[in-house]
Motif scaffolding. Structure first.
Motif, short mmCIF file in Angstrom:
data_model
loop_
_atom_site.label_atom_id
_atom_site.label_comp_id
_atom_site.label_asym_id
_atom_site.label_seq_id
_atom_site.Cartn_x
_atom_site.Cartn_y
_atom_site.Cartn_z
N VAL A 216 -73.65 -55.02 -5.85
CA VAL A 216 -72.59 -54.75 -6.82
C VAL A 216 -71.85 -53.46 -6.46
O VAL A 216 -70.64 -53.35 -6.66
N ASP A 217 -72.56 -52.49 -5.91
CA ASP A 217 -71.89 -51.25 -5.52
C ASP A 217 -70.79 -51.50 -4.49
O ASP A 217 -69.86 -50.68 -4.36
N ALA B 214 -67.07 -51.33 -4.98
CA ALA B 214 -66.40 -50.02 -4.90
C ALA B 214 -66.42 -49.58 -3.44
O ALA B 214 -67.48 -49.48 -2.83
N LEU C 235 -68.35 -45.58 -1.94
CA LEU C 235 -69.66 -45.00 -2.22
C LEU C 235 -70.37 -44.71 -0.90
O LEU C 235 -70.21 -45.43 0.08
N THR D 189 -68.45 -58.39 -7.89
CA THR D 189 -69.89 -58.18 -7.74
C THR D 189 -70.33 -58.07 -6.29
O THR D 189 -71.52 -58.02 -6.00
N GLU E 65 -74.24 -61.88 -11.68
CA GLU E 65 -75.36 -61.03 -12.12
C GLU E 65 -74.80 -59.82 -12.89
O GLU E 65 -73.73 -59.32 -12.56
N PRO E 66 -75.50 -59.38 -13.92
CA PRO E 66 -75.01 -58.21 -14.64
C PRO E 66 -75.11 -56.97 -13.76
O PRO E 66 -76.03 -56.84 -12.95
N ALA E 67 -74.14 -56.08 -13.91
CA ALA E 67 -74.17 -54.85 -13.12
C ALA E 67 -75.40 -54.03 -13.51
O ALA E 67 -75.70 -53.90 -14.69
N PRO E 68 -76.11 -53.49 -12.52
CA PRO E 68 -77.25 -52.64 -12.86
C PRO E 68 -76.77 -51.38 -13.57
O PRO E 68 -75.62 -50.98 -13.44
N ARG F 212 -69.61 -47.32 -11.48
CA ARG F 212 -70.98 -47.33 -10.94
C ARG F 212 -71.64 -45.95 -11.01
O ARG F 212 -72.84 -45.84 -10.72
#
Lengths: 396, 396
Positions: free
Chosen positions: A229-230, A233, A236, A366, B2-5, B82
């Motif tokens: 998910v990162d 962006a 990072l 995601t 999936e949900p973001a952590p 994030r």
């Protein structure tokens, strides 16, 4: 006292003279008698100056009737004496009590230098939109040069840097060899359970070792390698968590030699990539091929972007915005030249010797995918890629 | 999907609330209703934001009646989601067509955001003298906020960062362990015939590997390691030439963990050092000891500088200028906090929890020597050094 060894310039004096000539022609076209360049990459390109000193004010001053003048902190004047081609009387240092002071500003000293040189009434251009030229610096400069007209000259020098010389291309080809090795290191090292920082340690080691023939320099951006998910962006960096199976990571990295950069991004998936990422891979690879074929001398930059987006759209991938930028000599925080943008609205004509990072990054909700190429516009035919590296999502 | 952590903040929400409170008190004292912070280290300290995105405009906006607002490029808004503690409606991204554009400037978008929030008539402070706030950004901002009074607030946040929390000190102690290992690597690796870049490769590898318990982050400055005559200039980086017998090299490096820095410089001489360098070594070591003894809560910063210079003078070494600065959280191009300077003219009172790089660098005409310490001002007694490392010229 041993005599100081000669300055080892990265380019011939002729090349510096040609660069200065190009800048003076453009200054003349704009009616500028003086140009103040605080951009460290422009400073280096014009004079050879190299050092991590851009965290205090510094600039190169270009006129029509004198060699360039280097100005910066007094202790960095020593660095200038070790790296630039000009005589030492063209190097001016401001005293240390101007550093991080609320009472004195370094640009007050530049004003004094310009007055002493008799240059304080000249029509002056300054790079107003640069990281290393703050709002306060400008206020102090225009207050001090109250008899001069001061206008914005952001990008004036950068635009002269677009077409690379043979020596510049040689440095970039070395940087390309380095970034290929960096990706080899990634493929060898990455695995579930490996900490991200440990992988970055190996990437940086490879980057700076270079080859047996030539060493690596620091890139203007540290490795960016967001996972899962990162990776939605793009910018990072890393932490000390472990890679896990079932996640993709893109690696936006560059090889660097003598401050010349060749970026190359690839994406690694640990485990079995989902169908949507495979689709994106096909779309991006086709998009790169379509764009490369349009990246020909005489075509417009927009032709590349249009070809890329059309290919992506055929695969149902929506993407807009910037998909490339010129590359070469640079200092942190950016390895781009900040002139051309690969966009459907940028109609700059491509010329032989121009170099770009063609960069169709996909940053979805995601996940993210980056497969990119650094390219050289040639006399004839499609662009040459600096690297020979598999244009694929790497699965391990 | 999936949900973001969850966001993994490096500090507790309470700590962020305390920081915000300190800043608001100072804003109130200065009559500021709004504060615009483009300094990446202030952005991170206030909100947790982390990413290599400072090469395009970005800022955190602080007011008295709302959580901070993060503003930057739209693709970096994902990075903000994030990394920061604020809700997503406090994150604003400017469109990609504002990036490196001559037609649109990113700060035009910030003005729109502030208007939408109804904040465009507030008395506003902005960090005017910052790397990441150009003269053009300021011009666009004040043109856009024509109904607001806009004043300089450079350093407002930086001054709130001086006294470190226990969690900050924990990160710095980890950084100290890392920089000790980096110097071990230097001592093990350096030798005549080793290329400089190959040594830097090992230094960076050690820096980012960190320890088994915690990883290393990138330092805000790359290793600086000038040799011989080049060491008369403090900020030269490296090339691919070999180390030779009969030359000294100083290493100005820092360990970094979660963006917190602990710098430590040492000098290595290959062969037998000349007498003048040995004298300088004794002078600097005595100067450090004298300064550390004065580095006590309640004393003034100038007491440290005065003690150092007196000790140097006893050995006939003349030195003036800045010999230390506050350290902690930082981003390139500088790991200092840009507030206090160790100088005989800076009379700031030392407080427990303040952290500094005590940095008596000697850059002479044909050589340089750096032996430095990162220090913590304690409740009682002399300063604590972050590192336990031999305070000596290392001869090999």
């Amino acid at each position: 006292m041993e005599p100081a060894p000669a300055v080892l310039l990265p380019f011939s004096r002729t090349e510096y003279a040609l660069r200065l000539g190009k800048v003076r022609v453009e200054m003349d076209r704009r009616g500028l008698e003086m140009l103040i360049c605080p951009d460290p990459s422009n400073m280096s390109w014009l004079t050879g100056y190299d050092g991590w000193s851009f965290y205090t004010p510094q600039a190169v001053v270009v006129t029509h009737d004198s060699d360039p003048v280097w100005w910066g902190r007094i202790q960095d004047a020593n660095g200038a004496k070790r790296t630039v081609y000009m005589e030492h009387d063209h190097i001016h240092g401001f005293p240390d009590d101007h550093v991080m002071s609320t009472e004195r500003h370094a640009y007050e000293h530049l004003v004094l230098v310009l007055r002493e040189l008799g240059w304080d009434r000249r029509r002056t251009g300054v790079e107003m939109d640069n990281y290393y030229y703050s709002a306060t610096s400008h206020r102090v400069l225009i207050d001090g040069l109250s008899d001069a007209e001061v206008v914005d000259a952001t990008g004036l020098v950068n635009w002269q840097r677009g077409v690379k010389s043979l020596q510049e291309l040689e440095y970039m080809r070395r940087a390309a060899r380095i970034v290929e090795r960096m990706h080899d290191t990634i493929r060898e090292t990455i695995a579930p359970g490996v900490r991200k920082n440990d992988l970055v340690a190996e990437i940086l080691r490879t980057a700076v070792r270079g080859t047996e023939e030539f060493g690596g320099d620091y890139a203007a951006i540290v490795p960016m390698l967001p996972t899962g998910v990162d990776a939605s962006a793009p910018h990072l960096t890393w932490d000390d968590r472990q890679f896990e199976t079932g996640q993709g990571t893109f690696f936006e990295i560059a090889g660097c030699h003598r401050r010349y950069h060749v970026p190359l991004s690839r994406t690694v998936f640990l485990g079995t990539p989902p169908a949507e990422i495979r689709t994106a891979e096909r779309a991006v690879v086709e998009g790169l091929e379509a764009g490369l074929d349009k990246a020909r001398a005489g075509n417009r930059v927009s032709d590349i972007a249009t070809a890329l987006y059309a290919a992506l759209e055929r695969h149902g991938v929506e993407k807009e915005g910037r998909c490339g930028y010129p590359i070469g000599l640079s200092y942190p925080p950016d390895w781009g030249e900040r002139t051309i943008s690969f966009r459907t609205t940028d109609h700059t004509i491509l010329e032989p010797g121009m170099t770009f990072h063609f960069m169709p990054g996909l940053w979805m909700d995601t996940w993210g995918l980056e497969i990119t190429e650094s390219i050289l516009i040639t006399e004839q035919g499609p662009a040459e890629t600096f690297c020979e590296y598999p244009r694929e999502l790497f699965v391990k």
